[in-house]
Design a protein around this motif. Sequence first.
Motif, PDB file in Angstrom:
ATOM      1  N   ASN A  27     -53.460  27.659 -30.448  1.00 47.54           N
ATOM      2  CA  ASN A  27     -53.509  26.230 -30.742  1.00 47.54           C
ATOM      3  C   ASN A  27     -54.933  25.706 -30.864  1.00 47.54           C
ATOM      4  O   ASN A  27     -55.182  24.704 -31.516  1.00 47.54           O
ATOM      5  CB  ASN A  27     -52.770  25.468 -29.644  1.00 47.54           C
ATOM      6  N   ASN A  37     -47.846  28.438 -24.105  1.00 44.15           N
ATOM      7  CA  ASN A  37     -49.262  28.111 -24.304  1.00 44.15           C
ATOM      8  C   ASN A  37     -49.527  27.597 -25.718  1.00 44.15           C
ATOM      9  O   ASN A  37     -50.631  27.751 -26.251  1.00 44.15           O
ATOM     10  CB  ASN A  37     -50.146  29.333 -24.025  1.00 44.15           C
ATOM     11  N   ASP A  38     -48.489  26.983 -26.309  1.00 45.87           N
ATOM     12  CA  ASP A  38     -48.593  26.387 -27.642  1.00 45.87           C
ATOM     13  C   ASP A  38     -48.967  27.396 -28.719  1.00 45.87           C
ATOM     14  O   ASP A  38     -49.519  27.029 -29.762  1.00 45.87           O
ATOM     15  CB  ASP A  38     -49.599  25.227 -27.650  1.00 45.87           C
ATOM     16  N   ARG A  39     -48.678  28.672 -28.492  1.00 41.17           N
ATOM     17  CA  ARG A  39     -48.893  29.662 -29.546  1.00 41.17           C
ATOM     18  C   ARG A  39     -47.869  29.447 -30.659  1.00 41.17           C
ATOM     19  O   ARG A  39     -46.681  29.283 -30.397  1.00 41.17           O
ATOM     20  CB  ARG A  39     -48.757  31.081 -28.996  1.00 41.17           C
ATOM     21  N   LEU A  40     -48.339  29.464 -31.878  1.00 39.23           N
ATOM     22  CA  LEU A  40     -47.477  29.286 -33.037  1.00 39.23           C
ATOM     23  C   LEU A  40     -47.050  30.662 -33.537  1.00 39.23           C
ATOM     24  O   LEU A  40     -47.871  31.445 -34.022  1.00 39.23           O
ATOM     25  CB  LEU A  40     -48.231  28.525 -34.123  1.00 39.23           C
ATOM     26  N   ASP A  45     -42.900  20.991 -32.012  1.00 36.68           N
ATOM     27  CA  ASP A  45     -43.734  21.473 -30.918  1.00 36.68           C
ATOM     28  C   ASP A  45     -43.154  20.991 -29.592  1.00 36.68           C
ATOM     29  O   ASP A  45     -42.132  20.314 -29.547  1.00 36.68           O
ATOM     30  CB  ASP A  45     -45.194  21.054 -31.098  1.00 36.68           C
ATOM     31  N   HIS A  46     -43.812  21.342 -28.480  1.00 37.16           N
ATOM     32  CA  HIS A  46     -43.261  21.033 -27.163  1.00 37.16           C
ATOM     33  C   HIS A  46     -43.333  19.545 -26.830  1.00 37.16           C
ATOM     34  O   HIS A  46     -42.620  19.076 -25.952  1.00 37.16           O
ATOM     35  CB  HIS A  46     -43.998  21.836 -26.087  1.00 37.16           C
ATOM     36  N   ARG A  74     -50.330  18.887 -38.133  1.00 33.91           N
ATOM     37  CA  ARG A  74     -49.617  18.498 -36.918  1.00 33.91           C
ATOM     38  C   ARG A  74     -49.364  16.992 -36.938  1.00 33.91           C
ATOM     39  O   ARG A  74     -50.238  16.209 -37.316  1.00 33.91           O
ATOM     40  CB  ARG A  74     -50.417  18.870 -35.666  1.00 33.91           C
ATOM     41  N   VAL A 109     -42.818  27.436 -31.927  1.00 30.30           N
ATOM     42  CA  VAL A 109     -43.898  27.267 -30.962  1.00 30.30           C
ATOM     43  C   VAL A 109     -43.515  27.958 -29.666  1.00 30.30           C
ATOM     44  O   VAL A 109     -42.458  27.684 -29.086  1.00 30.30           O
ATOM     45  CB  VAL A 109     -44.195  25.780 -30.714  1.00 30.30           C
TER      46      VAL A 109
END
Length: 497
Positions: free
Chosen positions: A303, A279-282, A224-225, A246, A276
């Motif tokens: 998210n 906007n933290d969309r997976l 992730d970021h 996570r 990822v």
Amino acid sequence: MQKRHLHSLPALLLSLAAGPLACFQGDDLDLDDLAEAETEALDEDGGEDPDEGEHPALEAPAPAEGDTTPELTLLVNGSSTPELVRSATELVMSAEVRDDIGVERVEFYLGEELVETDTEAPYEARLVAPDASFNGAHALVAVAYDEAANTTEDAIELAVEMPETGTLEWVYEGAPGEDWVGVFPGPDGGALVVGRDRLLRVSAEGEALSSWDFPYPISVATADHGGGIIALGANAGTAGTLFFSRFDADGIVTSVQLVPEFGDVEEGFSITDAAVGHNDRLMIAALSSYAGQETARLSSVTNTDEVVEEWHRYQLREGERSLGAPARVAVGPSGEIFMTVEFALDSDSAWGQVRRYGQGGYQHWYSEDAQPKSSGDLALAVNEHGVFAGGRQEGEAAIRKFDELGEQLGLYYLDGEALTAMELIDDELVYVTRGGNSVDGVVGRMSVDGEPRWSVTTDEGLANPSNPEDLAVTRVGHVYVLSELDLGAPRLARFHP
């Protein structure tokens, strides 16, 4: 109109005290006479005309009476006598400073080169000793300045003796039959290994430190970021339910979530890759059944509320014609989605293609098909320097480079039978290839324009070629390669950058 200099307020008050009332005639004020009176008053008092020479307020302050120079101790990684550096590492220079008036700043130097200036405690600077090019003796210097212009300095000589670039440092082997999915940089220079059943933390010295068991089988993991990890799988108990955990950058689990009805509730689904996005969309590429047909889909999961948004869905075959199965997913610097797909004719013959999607799944372009390659290996990496897809070209490991419009800019051949994984580090690519009967697989580093930096075999000491599956690069450049041995045991190897 004649221009007048604007003098300082203290000088003006001084001129008035010297008797400028003669300048007033009724309500009139003669500016020339007032300026002359001010000048005369300053001369009589021993002052200077502010128009001549430097203004007193701009002169450097004299050291305060009784002031002392700062007391300074330089530390490197917490020690005033640092050990010999034998491996790539981050060096933390810290200064312990004491002064009776106050510290203005601390400057840190590597030899005569300024590394960083720090104006607030704790006073620190960081630099990386990346590889053997840093070998030798280095003077690390700190210079402290107090608020009265006093200075003092302290220095440490640091010795660096690293192995040559690309050296295999150690190997950690798992148990036969244990299935590892991916590897990521871990805390303190170590690695985090995501397996089918657990997450394993391995130290920078190659020791297993701890593990966390997954409640469901894991098939894909992505970063992730924030430097953490997301591990994804299909819930074996309820068909169609997506499961993901996570973890933070230290490998500590932060959440476990279930997304029901992600796939067909009767046929289920399998995940091929995930990334990822903004906007933290997976972003998830998956294979599933839909209306009795095997289909590929590109979906996103938010998210926060776990809402599934389907971006693109298509059938894998149209009669006898293959429409391409998803292999890898990556997110571009502007949020666009890239996916590599594979057109398989049989187990020995397949083609690869790169596709770019915009918001909502609109397909912007797709590349020309690559030449036949080994099935299943279509690595993908994207940043501002381009889109890079790797696999096999004309019987050799190769990387193709595209621009943002899909035009192929380069084709770079590498040692090995097929490229299996790669990672972009700014303007360089770190990659790993699989060997064959007559060629060794290698781990290496090259520029984004195809200029080689270094490469070394991944199969040192092995009777048969391993099957590299993933790699990870630490902050200071160590490369971890995850592979599978011929007996089915997983292997984690660490290479010096």
